[in-house]
Every structure is written in structure tokens, then in C-alpha cells.
Design an enzyme around this catalytic site. Structure first.
Site, PDB file in Angstrom:
ATOM      1  N   SER A   1       0.825  -1.211   0.000  1.00 21.80           N
ATOM      2  CA  SER A   1       0.000   0.000   0.000  1.00 21.80           C
ATOM      3  C   SER A   1       0.861   1.264   0.000  1.00 21.80           C
ATOM      4  CB  SER A   1      -0.904   0.004   1.228  1.00 21.80           C
ATOM      5  OG  SER A   1      -0.099   0.047   2.388  1.00 21.80           O
TER       6      SER A   1
ATOM      7  N   ASP B   1       0.617   3.801   1.994  1.00 24.42           N
ATOM      8  CA  ASP B   1       1.005   4.171   3.362  1.00 24.42           C
ATOM      9  C   ASP B   1       2.267   3.423   3.793  1.00 24.42           C
ATOM     10  OD1 ASP B   1      -1.017   5.943   3.578  1.00 24.42           O
ATOM     11  OD2 ASP B   1      -2.350   4.648   4.751  1.00 24.42           O
TER      12      ASP B   1
ATOM     13  N   GLY C   1       4.437   2.055   1.768  1.00 27.68           N
ATOM     14  CA  GLY C   1       5.513   2.508   0.872  1.00 27.68           C
ATOM     15  C   GLY C   1       6.228   3.729   1.432  1.00 27.68           C
TER      16      GLY C   1
ATOM     17  N   GLU D   1       5.978  -0.304  -5.810  1.00 27.32           N
ATOM     18  CA  GLU D   1       4.765  -0.655  -6.565  1.00 27.32           C
ATOM     19  C   GLU D   1       3.615  -0.536  -5.586  1.00 27.32           C
ATOM     20  OE1 GLU D   1       4.411  -1.254  -9.666  1.00 27.32           O
ATOM     21  OE2 GLU D   1       6.457  -1.584 -10.351  1.00 27.32           O
TER      22      GLU D   1
ATOM     23  N   CYS E   1      -4.051  -4.137  -7.540  1.00 20.67           N
ATOM     24  CA  CYS E   1      -3.546  -2.757  -7.519  1.00 20.67           C
ATOM     25  C   CYS E   1      -4.102  -1.984  -8.705  1.00 20.67           C
ATOM     26  CB  CYS E   1      -2.029  -2.771  -7.572  1.00 20.67           C
ATOM     27  SG  CYS E   1      -1.386  -3.737  -8.944  1.00 20.67           S
TER      28      CYS E   1
HETATM   29  P1  NAD Z   1       0.480  -3.612   2.920  1.00 20.24           P
HETATM   30  O1  NAD Z   1       1.122  -2.285   2.677  1.00 20.24           O
HETATM   31  O2  NAD Z   1      -0.430  -3.732   4.075  1.00 20.24           O
HETATM   32  O3  NAD Z   1       1.588  -4.738   3.126  1.00 20.24           O
HETATM   33  C1  NAD Z   1       2.575  -5.002   2.144  1.00 20.24           C
HETATM   34  C2  NAD Z   1       3.824  -5.563   2.810  1.00 20.24           C
HETATM   35  O4  NAD Z   1       4.381  -4.554   3.633  1.00 20.24           O
HETATM   36  C3  NAD Z   1       3.575  -6.794   3.684  1.00 20.24           C
HETATM   37  O5  NAD Z   1       4.505  -7.792   3.351  1.00 20.24           O
HETATM   38  C4  NAD Z   1       3.807  -6.271   5.090  1.00 20.24           C
HETATM   39  O6  NAD Z   1       4.366  -7.245   5.921  1.00 20.24           O
HETATM   40  C5  NAD Z   1       4.786  -5.127   4.849  1.00 20.24           C
HETATM   41  N1  NAD Z   1       4.744  -4.080   5.889  1.00 20.24           N
HETATM   42  C6  NAD Z   1       3.679  -3.671   6.613  1.00 20.24           C
HETATM   43  N2  NAD Z   1       4.039  -2.721   7.498  1.00 20.24           N
HETATM   44  C7  NAD Z   1       5.364  -2.504   7.330  1.00 20.24           C
HETATM   45  C8  NAD Z   1       6.329  -1.641   7.929  1.00 20.24           C
HETATM   46  N3  NAD Z   1       6.000  -0.824   8.936  1.00 20.24           N
HETATM   47  N4  NAD Z   1       7.597  -1.676   7.481  1.00 20.24           N
HETATM   48  C9  NAD Z   1       7.942  -2.511   6.467  1.00 20.24           C
HETATM   49  N5  NAD Z   1       7.088  -3.356   5.873  1.00 20.24           N
HETATM   50  C10 NAD Z   1       5.814  -3.356   6.279  1.00 20.24           C
HETATM   51  O7  NAD Z   1      -0.272  -4.003   1.578  1.00 20.24           O
HETATM   52  P2  NAD Z   1      -1.137  -5.318   1.266  1.00 20.24           P
HETATM   53  O8  NAD Z   1      -2.463  -5.184   1.953  1.00 20.24           O
HETATM   54  O9  NAD Z   1      -0.339  -6.532   1.497  1.00 20.24           O
HETATM   55  O10 NAD Z   1      -1.342  -5.181  -0.304  1.00 20.24           O
HETATM   56  C11 NAD Z   1      -2.308  -4.374  -0.849  1.00 20.24           C
HETATM   57  C12 NAD Z   1      -1.718  -3.099  -1.400  1.00 20.24           C
HETATM   58  O11 NAD Z   1      -0.659  -3.399  -2.314  1.00 20.24           O
HETATM   59  C13 NAD Z   1      -2.723  -2.300  -2.204  1.00 20.24           C
HETATM   60  O12 NAD Z   1      -2.574  -0.930  -1.909  1.00 20.24           O
HETATM   61  C14 NAD Z   1      -2.332  -2.597  -3.652  1.00 20.24           C
HETATM   62  O13 NAD Z   1      -2.743  -1.625  -4.581  1.00 20.24           O
HETATM   63  C15 NAD Z   1      -0.849  -2.696  -3.533  1.00 20.24           C
HETATM   64  N6  NAD Z   1      -0.270  -3.470  -4.649  1.00 20.24           N
HETATM   65  C16 NAD Z   1       0.418  -2.801  -5.614  1.00 20.24           C
HETATM   66  C17 NAD Z   1       0.928  -3.483  -6.707  1.00 20.24           C
HETATM   67  C18 NAD Z   1       1.649  -2.766  -7.801  1.00 20.24           C
HETATM   68  O14 NAD Z   1       2.272  -3.445  -8.635  1.00 20.24           O
HETATM   69  N7  NAD Z   1       1.603  -1.449  -7.863  1.00 20.24           N
HETATM   70  C19 NAD Z   1       0.746  -4.866  -6.807  1.00 20.24           C
HETATM   71  C20 NAD Z   1       0.040  -5.527  -5.793  1.00 20.24           C
HETATM   72  C21 NAD Z   1      -0.465  -4.805  -4.712  1.00 20.24           C
END
Ligand code: NAD
Length: 458
Positions: free
Chosen positions: A203, A205, A207, A225, A259
Site C-alpha cells: 500500500s 502508506d 511505501g 509498486e 492494484c
Molecule cells: P500492505 O502495505 O499492508 O503490506 C505489504 C507488505 O508490507 C507486507 O509484506 C507487510 O508485511 C509489509 N509491511 C507492513 N508494514 C510494514 C512496515 N511498517 N515496514 C515494512 N514493511 C511493512 O499491503 P497489502 O495489503 O499486502 O497489499 C495491498 C496493497 O498493495 C494495495 O494498496 C495494492 O494496490 C498494492 N499493490 C500494488 C501493486 C503494484 O504493482 N503497484 C501490486 C500488488 C499490490
């Protein structure tokens, strides 16, 4: 026709046709327990029940994985291998992926809830295409050492794939896979002084957090991403039936958890009523149920948090005055199923039009002319993808140039290939994955200058 589905309870969960053999951390070529011995449960979204307990990594495990990767890169055979030999390993891995594709697809469906037919016919073949494509590119890239954190929601398929990569002959430490939670695994990786490059998918946030951690540690380059709120624009001359069908799958594919989901559908006023009626009919016909059942198009959402968030946004839609055309409630009484939901008369300032919902909620708005829709489509912090439906080449060209997004699909949607770069403008991320651009994230440009003796051409 009713706005609601006959809420037949989802049948008893079908037993998935697969065994779970890999739940530990992969470090230096070995599957091992975490240092603390802790595990965490990965849950079945059909029921909320535990599928398996997976080794839970923490900061000390990140250190071990990074050391193994560093050693593999600094001292191991992989960077010194010829491109031909590296390519042979990757191609062998592709053969193993093909051999185990049903197993991988079943694990993914069990963990993620997406229909098995989609996992086996879309996801695994796409993964195979990617690896075959990049196996051919090893002549120019080292495909460096890697420390990978799986999503805590879906660790199982990645663990099996990493086992297959070891079986294909990847030297120990080149790939290390650890599972765990973001703050205790993702954050230590992002802030690690010995990690050279970070690729993050998640997500917007998260990122931002990851980018900040990278900046505050060793300034490692980060490709992101992130999320999206992608517009799909249906012009007055579009083939409406095709546009309705494509807009439907653009949004509802993978339960709306994409996404690139086409989550803002803009329809020209001349075809608006016809479009809304047909979109509603299609949503009402969508088959929701156990993702292992043949013919099912939509399974459960990934987890209870996402399920609650989607229902909250549906309520925002109703309360802010959008018209609920279909769905609007949970499906059945067990697990995280949501009815395919369609809103019409959506205004740009409503939460369902602004925020990424990541669920099966289609929002349809009306527009009057091209300039207006360009402004409205671009009035968002996201910029991942867009769809354009028109038979007019000038409209297609104008919209493709004007939309501030990384991918524009014209008269199609969600078409992916290993050779097509993918990534976002604005808060949808930076950098591109796939294609030759994807490789450039992992390369450095080095200038080597040496005096030339008797250069005949000077
Ligand atoms: P998320 O941001 O909740 O989690 C993604 C990853 O980040 C997980 O592996 C999690 O363990 C890690 N994470 C969480 N908190 C963290 C922190 N404080 N520090 C470091 N790492 C941390 O997202 P999600 O719910 O797993 O996925 C959905 C999101 O991903 C949506 O916003 C979607 O659009 C996006 N997404 C984007 C693409 C793209 O190619 N642009 C592809 C797939 C998903």
C-alpha cells in the site's frame, strides 16, 4: 430484478487438493525455524480457520538472511557463473514450476481466496512467462542476491516456489525467504545497512514508511509498486457490451484485490443508462462461492480486516448518496465473502471515488466531454493504470497521452506480459517492473577510464 443476491450460504469448504510441506524460513539454502521459535497462523479466508503455522521471523532472522545473501554475492559461485549457466538454472526452475503448477495454484487459492481456475490458468502461467523471459536476460543482469519477505497473509506458495528454485540448482544464499509481520521483518529489511536495493509492493502508506527507513539508513535505492484508483473511461462511440464486460472484470478480478483495479468507471452520458443497467445485470450474475468449486468467479476477501474495510466503504457509498445498484452486503454467513457491489451516480468527492477500497465495489460516474473526463480522471494522488474504450483513434491517442498513469489499456484491461513495463506515476510508486526497464533497477552504470596505447583511430 432484485438488488440483492439470494444469500445461499456458501457450502462446506472443499478440502484443497494439496499438502503443505514448507512453512519454515529459507536461509542459506536450508529451511529452518526462526531464532525465537515463534510461528504465526496463516488463515483460510473461506472460514477464518488456521491453514498452517508458519515460522515467524524477526530482526535477528533478517540479519541471518542478509548475511547469507551478502556472502553468496561476495564469495559464492553465482556472480561468477556464466550467463549461460545462470540461465540454465532459471530455465530448470521454470520446468519445475510447470510440473508443480497445480500444487502452487492450490496453495495460492487456499491462502488468498482467488478462484482456483484463475490461479492455475492466469497466475502460474504468467509467473512462468516472467521467469522464462528473465532467464533469457541473465546475459546482461546478474540477478543479484536476495532477501525476500513474503506477505504474512499468503506465505505458502512463495515458500514452495523457493524450494523449487533450490531444487533447480540455485546456490545457497542467493535467495533467502523469510515470513513475518511488517514492523518486525519488513522494517528491519528496509533499514538494514547491508541491503543494497529494495523492491517493495504494497500500500501507499507502507511505501512511505519503507522509503523513509531506507533514507534514514543507507540510502538504498527503492522501487515502489503501490496502490491505485484507476479510471476506466467509456466514450460515447465505445462498443458498450465489450466495455461493460471488460469494466466488470477490470474491477471484480481477484475479488477487487488488484492494484490496477478499474475502480473509477467514467461513462459518457449518451451510453450511461445502458451501461449501468448492463453492469448491474452482470454483477448480479457473478458466481460467488468456494474458490475451489468449478465455475466460481469470486471467492472470499483476503482477511477479516479487509472484509470489514470493504463493508465500511459500502456504507460510505450508501450514506454519501450514491445509488446502490447491486450487492451491498456480505455473502453467506461464514468467511470473508462480499457480494459483488455496484454503485452508480458516484460523485468524485465521495470516499468510494477517492480511496483505494481493494474490494468488489464498482463505482460508475457520468461524464459529458473528453476534456472534462481527463481532468477528473487525473484528479487523484494515484497514477497506476487506466482503461479507455473508444473506436476513435484520435480519442484513444489524446486520452493515452493525457492520463497521468503508468499503463493505459485501450479497448482492453489488465493485459500483462513480462515484456510490458508496469509501475505508477505519483503516489502509485516509482520505477517500473518487467521488461528491460525492470532490469535497470538492479544495474549500476560504471565508467571505466584508462589511457589507450597507440589508439589507431585517434
Ligand atoms: P500492505 O502495505 O499492508 O503490506 C505489504 C507488505 O508490507 C507486507 O509484506 C507487510 O508485511 C509489509 N509491511 C507492513 N508494514 C510494514 C512496515 N511498517 N515496514 C515494512 N514493511 C511493512 O499491503 P497489502 O495489503 O499486502 O497489499 C495491498 C496493497 O498493495 C494495495 O494498496 C495494492 O494496490 C498494492 N499493490 C500494488 C501493486 C503494484 O504493482 N503497484 C501490486 C500488488 C499490490
Amino acid at each position: 430484478m432484485s438488488r440483492y443476491f439470494t444469500a445461499a450460504a456458501v457450502d462446506e469448504a472443499i478440502t484443497p487438493p494439496v499438502r503443505i510441506n514448507y512453512t519454515k524460513l529459507l536461509i542459506n539454502g536450508q529451511f529452518i525455524d526462526s531464532t525465537s521459535g515463534k510461528t504465526f497462523p496463516t488463515l483460510d479466508p473461506r472460514t477464518g480457520e488456521v491453514i498452517a503455522n508458519v515460522a515467524e521471523a524477526e530482526a535477528e532472522d533478517v540479519n541471518r538472511a542478509v548475511s547469507a545473501a551478502r556472502k553468496a554475492f561476495d564469495e559464492g559461485p553465482w556472480p561468477k557463473m556464466s550467463a549461460h549457466d545462470r540461465s540454465k538454472i532459471l530455465l530448470k526452475f521454470v520446468d519445475l514450476l510447470e510440473k508443480h503448477s497445480e500444487e502452487l495454484a492450490a496453495l495460492e487459492t487456499w491462502d488468498n481466496g482467488k478462484p482456483y481456475e484463475r490461479s492455475v490458468n492466469d497466475d502460474i502461467p504468467l509467473m512462468i512467462r516472467f521467469f522464462r523471459y528473465y532467464a533469457g536476460c541473465t546475459c546482461i543482469s546478474l540477478w543479484q542476491h536476495s532477501c525476500t519477505e513474503t506477505s504474512e497473509q499468503t506465505p505458502l506458495s512463495a515458500l514452495l516456489a523457493s524450494k523449487l528454485l533450490q531444487e533447480a540448482g540455485l546456490p545457497p544464499g542467493v535467495l533467502n525467504v523469510i515470513s513475518g509481520y511488517g514492523p518486525t521483518v519488513g522494517a528491519p529489511i528496509a533499514s538494514h545497512m547491508n541491503v543494497d536495493k529494495l523492491a517493495f509492493t504494497g500500500s501507499t502508506d507502507t511505501g512511505k514508511i519503507v522509503l523513509e527507513l531506507a533514507a534514514k539508513s543507507n540510502l538504498k535505492p527503492v522501487t515502489l509498486e503501490l496502490g491505485g484508483k484507476s479510471p476506466l473511461i467509456v466514450c460515447e462511440d465505445a462498443d458498450v457490451d465489450k466495455a461493460v464486460e471488460t469494466a466488470h472484470s477490470a474491477l471484480f478480478y481477484n475479488q477487487g484485490q488488484c492494484c490496477s483495479a478499474g475502480s473509477r468507471t467514467f461513462v459518457h452520458e449518451r451510453v450511461y443508462s445502458e451501461f449501468v443497467e448492463k453492469a448491474r445485470e452482470l454483477a448480479l450474475k457473478r458466481v460467488v462461492g468456494d474458490p475451489f468449486k468449478k465455475g466460481v468467479q469470486q471467492g472470499p476477501q483476503i482477511d477479516s480486516e479487509q472484509f470489514e474495510k470493504i463493508l465500511k466503504y459500502i456504507n460510505f457509498g450508501i450514506n454519501s448518496g450514491a445509488t446502490l445498484e447491486a450487492g451491498g452486503e456480505r455473502f453467506g454467513s461464514k468467511g470473508y465473502y462480499v457480494q459483488p457491489t455496484v454503485f452508480s451516480s458516484v460523485e468524485d468527492d465521495m470516499p468510494i471515488a477517492r480511496d483505494e477500497i481493494f474490494g468488489p465495489v464498482q463505482s460508475i460516474s457520468k461524464f459529458r466531454n473528453i476534456n472534462e473526463v481527463i481532468g477528473r480522471a487525473n484528479a487523484t494522488n494515484f497514477g497506476l493504470a487506466a482503461g479507455v474504450f473508444t473506436k476513435d483513434l484520435d480519442n484513444a491517442n489524446m486520452l493515452s497521452r493525457a492520463l497521468r498513469v503508468g499503463t493505459v489499456w485501450v479497448n482492453c484491461y489488465n493485459v500483462f506480459d513480462a515484456s510490458i513495463p508496469f509501475g505508477g506515476y505519483k503516489m502509485s510508486g516509482n520505477g517500473r517492473e518487467k521488461g528491460i526497464y525492470g532490469l535497470s533497477n538492479y544495474l549500476q552504470v560504471k565508467s571505466v577510464v584508462t589511457p589507450l596505447k597507440n589508439p589507431a583511430w585517434l
